[in-house]
Scaffold this motif. Structure first.
Motif, PDB file in Angstrom:
ATOM      1  N   VAL A  52      17.578  14.697  33.358  1.00 35.09           N
ATOM      2  CA  VAL A  52      17.265  13.275  33.257  1.00 35.09           C
ATOM      3  C   VAL A  52      15.770  13.174  32.980  1.00 35.09           C
ATOM      4  O   VAL A  52      14.957  13.721  33.717  1.00 35.09           O
ATOM      5  N   HIS A  53      15.418  12.481  31.873  1.00 35.14           N
ATOM      6  CA  HIS A  53      14.011  12.358  31.494  1.00 35.14           C
ATOM      7  C   HIS A  53      13.791  11.007  30.827  1.00 35.14           C
ATOM      8  O   HIS A  53      14.495  10.652  29.874  1.00 35.14           O
ATOM      9  N   GLN A  54      12.835  10.247  31.312  1.00 38.84           N
ATOM     10  CA  GLN A  54      12.449   8.962  30.732  1.00 38.84           C
ATOM     11  C   GLN A  54      13.657   8.069  30.430  1.00 38.84           C
ATOM     12  O   GLN A  54      13.880   7.647  29.303  1.00 38.84           O
ATOM     13  N   ASN A  55      14.459   7.817  31.455  1.00 40.84           N
ATOM     14  CA  ASN A  55      15.624   6.930  31.335  1.00 40.84           C
ATOM     15  C   ASN A  55      16.655   7.388  30.317  1.00 40.84           C
ATOM     16  O   ASN A  55      17.308   6.572  29.668  1.00 40.84           O
ATOM     17  N   ALA A  56      16.784   8.681  30.153  1.00 42.30           N
ATOM     18  CA  ALA A  56      17.801   9.234  29.255  1.00 42.30           C
ATOM     19  C   ALA A  56      18.344  10.526  29.851  1.00 42.30           C
ATOM     20  O   ALA A  56      17.705  11.171  30.679  1.00 42.30           O
ATOM     21  N   LEU A  57      19.529  10.876  29.404  1.00 43.01           N
ATOM     22  CA  LEU A  57      20.194  12.098  29.837  1.00 43.01           C
ATOM     23  C   LEU A  57      20.229  13.045  28.643  1.00 43.01           C
ATOM     24  O   LEU A  57      20.692  12.674  27.560  1.00 43.01           O
ATOM     25  N   PHE A  58      19.690  14.259  28.805  1.00 42.93           N
ATOM     26  CA  PHE A  58      19.676  15.262  27.738  1.00 42.93           C
ATOM     27  C   PHE A  58      20.542  16.444  28.148  1.00 42.93           C
ATOM     28  O   PHE A  58      20.449  16.925  29.276  1.00 42.93           O
ATOM     29  N   LEU A  59      21.373  16.895  27.219  1.00 41.16           N
ATOM     30  CA  LEU A  59      22.260  18.024  27.458  1.00 41.16           C
ATOM     31  C   LEU A  59      22.040  19.037  26.341  1.00 41.16           C
ATOM     32  O   LEU A  59      21.906  18.655  25.178  1.00 41.16           O
ATOM     33  N   ALA A  60      22.009  20.304  26.681  1.00 38.01           N
ATOM     34  CA  ALA A  60      21.873  21.362  25.682  1.00 38.01           C
ATOM     35  C   ALA A  60      22.895  22.445  25.979  1.00 38.01           C
ATOM     36  O   ALA A  60      23.252  22.687  27.138  1.00 38.01           O
ATOM     37  N   GLY A  61      23.377  23.072  24.942  1.00 36.80           N
ATOM     38  CA  GLY A  61      24.359  24.131  25.125  1.00 36.80           C
ATOM     39  C   GLY A  61      24.764  24.745  23.809  1.00 36.80           C
ATOM     40  O   GLY A  61      23.998  24.754  22.841  1.00 36.80           O
ATOM     41  N   ASP A  62      25.991  25.237  23.778  1.00 33.12           N
ATOM     42  CA  ASP A  62      26.533  25.912  22.605  1.00 33.12           C
ATOM     43  C   ASP A  62      27.833  25.246  22.195  1.00 33.12           C
ATOM     44  O   ASP A  62      28.586  24.786  23.037  1.00 33.12           O
ATOM     45  N   LYS A  63      28.097  25.225  20.895  1.00 26.44           N
ATOM     46  CA  LYS A  63      29.400  24.772  20.420  1.00 26.44           C
ATOM     47  C   LYS A  63      30.005  25.882  19.575  1.00 26.44           C
ATOM     48  O   LYS A  63      29.304  26.610  18.874  1.00 26.44           O
ATOM     49  N   GLU A  64      31.294  26.004  19.677  1.00 26.83           N
ATOM     50  CA  GLU A  64      32.009  26.991  18.874  1.00 26.83           C
ATOM     51  C   GLU A  64      32.984  26.251  17.970  1.00 26.83           C
ATOM     52  O   GLU A  64      33.656  25.323  18.404  1.00 26.83           O
ATOM     53  N   TRP A  65      33.047  26.662  16.735  1.00 23.61           N
ATOM     54  CA  TRP A  65      33.980  26.052  15.807  1.00 23.61           C
ATOM     55  C   TRP A  65      34.514  27.102  14.854  1.00 23.61           C
ATOM     56  O   TRP A  65      33.934  28.176  14.683  1.00 23.61           O
ATOM     57  N   VAL A  66      35.654  26.817  14.257  1.00 29.08           N
ATOM     58  CA  VAL A  66      36.307  27.764  13.353  1.00 29.08           C
ATOM     59  C   VAL A  66      35.687  27.625  11.973  1.00 29.08           C
ATOM     60  O   VAL A  66      35.694  26.553  11.371  1.00 29.08           O
ATOM     61  N   LEU A  67      35.131  28.741  11.492  1.00 29.26           N
ATOM     62  CA  LEU A  67      34.477  28.781  10.190  1.00 29.26           C
ATOM     63  C   LEU A  67      35.489  29.013   9.073  1.00 29.26           C
ATOM     64  O   LEU A  67      35.330  28.551   7.958  1.00 29.26           O
ATOM     65  N   GLY A  68      36.545  29.743   9.381  1.00 30.01           N
ATOM     66  CA  GLY A  68      37.566  30.073   8.396  1.00 30.01           C
ATOM     67  C   GLY A  68      38.544  31.064   9.004  1.00 30.01           C
ATOM     68  O   GLY A  68      38.654  31.158  10.225  1.00 30.01           O
ATOM     69  N   GLU A  69      39.210  31.807   8.135  1.00 32.92           N
ATOM     70  CA  GLU A  69      40.176  32.803   8.590  1.00 32.92           C
ATOM     71  C   GLU A  69      39.975  34.113   7.843  1.00 32.92           C
ATOM     72  O   GLU A  69      39.533  34.123   6.698  1.00 32.92           O
ATOM     73  N   THR A  70      40.359  35.212   8.510  1.00 32.59           N
ATOM     74  CA  THR A  70      40.363  36.516   7.860  1.00 32.59           C
ATOM     75  C   THR A  70      41.595  36.603   6.962  1.00 32.59           C
ATOM     76  O   THR A  70      42.452  35.709   6.969  1.00 32.59           O
TER      77      THR A  70
END
Length: 108
Positions: free
Chosen positions: A54-72
């Protein structure tokens, strides 16, 4: 699996994000649920939140996202991981989200 993170504001409200499910909850000082929101995941499989501030009346979240790029050739999914940052108001309104990444695995 990330079990979750929490942060408090100057009024004693508690914000909890539940690991990789993408739920954000706000509780007042008495423990009553004020609001619940879901992270905007877009086309990602999941978002693992690793930091909540929580910073200056806001909520900040950081992390990782995983998504499918394609298929073999065998039909196996090819995954990509990118770092993400989100900003929400203390009333639960989504403000913005950014993704940072390269062809390699990137994490916050």
């Amino acid at each position: 699996l990330y079990l979750g993170l929490s942060a408090t504001d100057t009024n004693g409200n508690l914000y909890i994000v539940s690991g990789n499910t993408g739920y954000i909850n706000k509780y007042d000082p008495s423990g009553a649920l004020v609001w619940m929101s879901t992270l905007r995941q877009g086309t990602s499989n999941y978002i693992a939140v690793k930091s909540l501030v929580v910073h200056q009346n806001a909520l900040f979240l950081a992390g990782d996202k995983e998504w499918v790029l394609g298929e073999t050739e065998n039909g196996e999914p090819i995954y990509e991981t990118d770092a993400v940052v989100f900003k929400y108001s203390l009333s639960g309104a989504y403000r913005w989200g950014r993704s940072f990444g390269t062809k390699n695995e990137d994490q916050a």
